[in-house]
Design a protein around this motif. Structure first.
Motif, short mmCIF file in Angstrom:
data_model
loop_
_atom_site.label_atom_id
_atom_site.label_comp_id
_atom_site.label_asym_id
_atom_site.label_seq_id
_atom_site.Cartn_x
_atom_site.Cartn_y
_atom_site.Cartn_z
N ILE A 4 1.02 11.21 3.26
CA ILE A 4 2.38 9.99 3.82
C ILE A 4 1.67 9.10 3.69
O ILE A 4 0.54 8.46 4.09
CB ILE A 4 2.27 10.24 4.97
N TYR A 5 2.01 8.23 2.53
CA TYR A 5 1.74 6.58 2.29
C TYR A 5 2.56 5.79 3.30
O TYR A 5 3.08 6.04 3.12
CB TYR A 5 2.22 6.14 1.05
N GLY A 6 1.05 4.72 3.99
CA GLY A 6 1.74 3.77 5.33
C GLY A 6 1.81 1.98 3.75
O GLY A 6 0.70 2.51 3.43
N PHE A 7 2.92 1.43 3.93
CA PHE A 7 3.46 0.53 3.53
C PHE A 7 3.49 -0.98 3.95
O PHE A 7 4.47 -0.29 4.76
CB PHE A 7 4.62 0.81 2.27
N GLN A 58 11.32 15.58 -3.07
CA GLN A 58 9.73 15.99 -2.87
C GLN A 58 9.28 14.63 -2.54
O GLN A 58 8.29 14.71 -1.76
CB GLN A 58 9.34 15.80 -4.53
N LEU A 59 10.00 14.48 -2.70
CA LEU A 59 9.61 12.69 -2.66
C LEU A 59 10.41 11.05 -1.40
O LEU A 59 11.29 11.92 -1.52
CB LEU A 59 9.04 11.33 -3.45
N LEU A 60 10.35 11.83 -0.04
CA LEU A 60 10.53 10.56 1.30
C LEU A 60 10.58 9.48 0.91
O LEU A 60 9.25 9.34 0.94
CB LEU A 60 10.41 11.45 2.04
N THR A 101 5.80 14.83 0.37
CA THR A 101 5.17 13.21 0.07
C THR A 101 5.98 12.05 0.72
O THR A 101 7.34 11.78 -0.06
CB THR A 101 5.25 12.73 -1.73
N ILE A 102 5.33 11.14 1.20
CA ILE A 102 6.48 10.26 1.93
C ILE A 102 5.95 9.17 2.17
O ILE A 102 4.13 9.10 1.96
CB ILE A 102 6.43 11.03 3.57
N LEU A 103 6.86 8.00 1.32
CA LEU A 103 6.42 6.92 1.06
C LEU A 103 7.44 6.18 2.85
O LEU A 103 7.81 5.74 2.61
CB LEU A 103 6.74 6.24 -0.04
N ILE A 104 6.21 5.52 3.88
CA ILE A 104 7.57 5.00 5.12
C ILE A 104 6.52 3.44 4.55
O ILE A 104 4.98 3.55 4.75
CB ILE A 104 6.40 5.85 6.14
N SER A 105 7.31 2.52 5.10
CA SER A 105 6.89 0.89 5.05
C SER A 105 7.04 1.10 6.43
O SER A 105 7.99 1.61 7.48
CB SER A 105 8.01 -0.24 4.86
#
Ligand SMILES: Nc1ncnc2c1ncn2[C@@H]1O[C@H](COP(=O)(O)OP(=O)(O)OP(=O)(O)O)[C@@H](O)[C@H]1O
Ligand SMILES: [Mg+2]
Lengths: 311, 301
Positions: A29-32, A152-154, A184-188
């Motif tokens: 989980i990637y915090g942007f 697969q990627l959110l 997999t999550i990209l969240i801003s």
């Protein structure tokens, strides 16, 4: 899972994204994070295939977004920062519509939609009109919608903005569940603490550039080793600055506003010695303190400094 | 045809509830009343005049209804389609469609069909009323079917103009106004341009006689020209607009070229081509990331 290299996006006058690179591994989980106007939404829209980058490469699961945008879209579930719903549609019809849009065959649609609505805890609202849902429910519904084609990627653009703490917690729980499902999550967000417990990696963006990125542990480590020394002097700052720059335990001596700050790598004894020497040299110290450096303060420093550069 | 989720959803919402049936009922009632009163005032329902029925009356009614419905299509369709895409943008639901793999053509085509669905529904529902005139003769089934085909093609043309503007302009209201303006150009602009052109060619020593081929070219986009030249085409003895009477005479005289006796074919061709081009362009315009055919080496835009 997602790899961006040297991405640039120019609008007519503004450069919204300026040579951004990032890499997200599968299952993270990637915090942007970034202030308003930093370029988060722009970056996410490019990855979601809604904008064309001026230059740079984007790979999703090894697929070049320019070569095969359709293939990439299949892998991505996108939730925009602002979105509308169709009034006159019930929750089940809303989900059914998007299931159709994503090309789910008619006989599987109901099952897929039911499962997702259950996942976001809207089961009892199945027959309600979408328009009548609360903000938090709409947000959750939109999240369910972005999951319909089992991406697969959110890519979630500020999914918790405008929500009360309870609704935020609910979203967080759902995201954890999704992480456990292997997404997999990209969240801003523009608020860092909101992400720090949830994310495995964090990237801070400012004025279109990546300022710092890495796993949360890495960043925390860098942070806890370094403390910050903040010194204020009365009058002329130059003698103090040059003295501090000579000290081996200090680095990154910078002046901002009327205070001097420096990264400090040592113990209290060394700190006391520095203060004593300053007084000895008749440097008019009016304040001498050590500041905890947490993610928040890094964020503030980085973004504030960056904004000053930009102005 | 492939399942189009946009059509399915829009129709579900539009046809739900009592509004659509009510609309159809009111519309048909209205048409029925026109027919009834027309017969009444022309003394056709009177017991005593049943032997002196004049089929001409039926044809007149038919023509009147034909024009009324046609006006309705021209007036309503822009309002229905002008907001189709800009409305989606205003409501912030467009991105949710564009980030999927649904081809933009499906969005545009789905929006077009569902927006003119009401118009099509009214047209189809009115078939029996227009068919009343069969009973009295004077109009053939071919005429009516042809007229309906013409309606549908025209509705598509107007609808795709509306959709085109809807994708260009951010505001639905502007898109609608632009659609009306464009239609006005087709209806009146073509006539004006034709007269201006003839005037100038005559001044500079051209043939003073109106050239039928020229008229056809200038009038091809004019929906009323198409309607006038076809309304009762197979029976052939009615001209609904007298202004076109002269033209029609010229066309009938012309033995060379079958197109001169069927000018509406030209109008239909124009409509089909224009709809096709506009739908294609709108779909292309909607694509968020347009792929270039060839990438020039060493140059990144
Ligand atoms: N359509 C556009 N046309 C011109 N400039 C734009 C456009 N969209 C965004 N920008 C500019 O690009 C920059 C980055 O905007 P972006 O929306 O990506 O920021 P953000 O990080 O998402 O901010 P926020 O936290 O407010 O959502 C801003 O300076 C903005 O003014
Ligand atoms: Mg944003």
């Amino acid at each position: 899972m997602l790899q961006i290299t040297n991405m640039v996006k120019k609008y007519k006058k503004v450069t919204a994204v300026d040579g951004l690179s990032m890499k997200i591994d599968k299952g993270h989980i990637y915090g942007f994070v970034g202030a308003n106007g930093a370029g988060k939404t722009t970056t996410m829209k490019i990855v979601a295939g809604l904008l064309k980058a001026t230059s740079g490469k984007v790979y999703v699961n090894g697929i070049d977004i320019q070569a095969d945008p359709g293939g990439v879209k299949k892998q991505i579930g996108y939730m925009p920062d602002f979105f509308g719903v169709y009034d006159d549609l019930r929750v089940d019809e809303y989900m059914d519509f998007y299931a159709g849009v994503y090309g789910i065959p008619a006989d599987k649609r109901k099952k897929v939609c039911d499962d997702l609505v259950e996942l976001v805890n809207l089961k009892d609202k199945m027959d309600a009109y979408v328009d009548s849902l609360s903000r938090g429910m709409k947000q959750r519904l939109c999240l369910a919608r972005s999951l319909i084609h089992n991406p697969q990627l959110l890519i979630l653009d500020e999914p918790a903005s405008g929500l009360d703490p309870r609704a935020r917690a609910e979203i967080k729980e759902i995201l954890k569940e999704l992480r456990d499902m292997g997404k997999t999550i990209l969240i801003s967000s523009h608020i860092l603490p909101e992400l720090s417990q949830l994310c495995t990696s964090i990237g801070i963006i400012n004025a279109g550039k990546m300022v710092i990125n890495g796993t949360v542990d890495e960043i925390m480590q860098r942070v806890s080793v370094n403390k910050v020394l903040i010194v204020k002097v009365n009058g002329e700052m130059q003698p103090a600055v040059s003295f501090l720059k000579e000290q081996p335990v200090l680095c990154n001596v910078t002046v901002s506003n009327d205070q001097i700050s420096a990264d400090f790598n040592g113990d209290d004894e060394q700190l006391a010695r520095i203060l004593a020497q300053m007084v000895e040299r008749k440097i008019p110290v009016i304040s001498f303190r050590e500041a905890e450096k947490n993610l928040e303060s890094i964020f503030m420093n980085l973004t504030v400094g960056g904004m000053k550069d930009a102005v | 045809m492939r399942y189009n989720p946009v059509i399915a959803k829009e129709l579900k919402v539009k046809m739900r509830g009592w509004k659509s049936p009510a609309l159809v009922t009111i519309y048909l009632g209205f048409l029925g009343l026109i027919v009834f009163f027309y017969f009444l005032t022309n003394d056709q329902i009177s017991r005593y005049s049943s032997y002196s029925f004049n089929p001409r009356t039926a044809v007149n009614i038919y023509n009147m209804l034909a024009i009324a419905q046609f006006m309705l299509i021209l007036l309503i369709t822009p309002a229905l389609t002008g907001g189709a895409i800009s409305g989606e943008r205003e409501r912030q639901t467009l991105d949710l469609l564009l980030c999927t793999n649904l081809p933009t053509f499906s969005i545009v085509f789905g929006k077009l069909i569902s927006s003119i669905a009401h118009v099509l529904l009214l047209i189809v529902a009115s078939f029996p009323i227009l068919g009343i005139v069969f009973i009295f003769g004077g109009i053939g089934l071919v005429d009516v079917l042809l007229l309906f085909a013409f309606y549908i093609v025209t509705a598509f043309m107007v609808g795709s103009v509306g959709l085109f503007y809807s994708s260009i302009f951010k505001k639905s209201s502007i898109a609608m106004v632009m659609t009306y303006v464009t239609l006005l150009g087709f209806v009146i602009g073509t006539v004006v341009i034709m007269y201006v052109w003839t005037f100038f060619t005559m001044r500079f020593g051209g043939n003073p006689e109106t050239n039928p081929a020229l008229i056809l070219i200038f009038m091809a986009p004019n929906p009323f020209f198409g309607l006038a030249s076809m309304a009762t085409w197979s029976s052939g003895y009615i001209d609904i607009f007298n202004i076109f009477y002269e033209l029609k005479r010229i066309f009938s005289d012309k033995t060379a070229g079958w197109i001169f006796t069927r000018p509406w074919l030209l109008n239909i061709t124009f409509n089909v081509l224009l709809s096709g081009v506009l739908i294609w362009f709108t779909s292309w315009k909607l694509k968020p990331v347009k792929r270039k055919k060839k990438k020039k080496a060493g140059y990144q835009s």
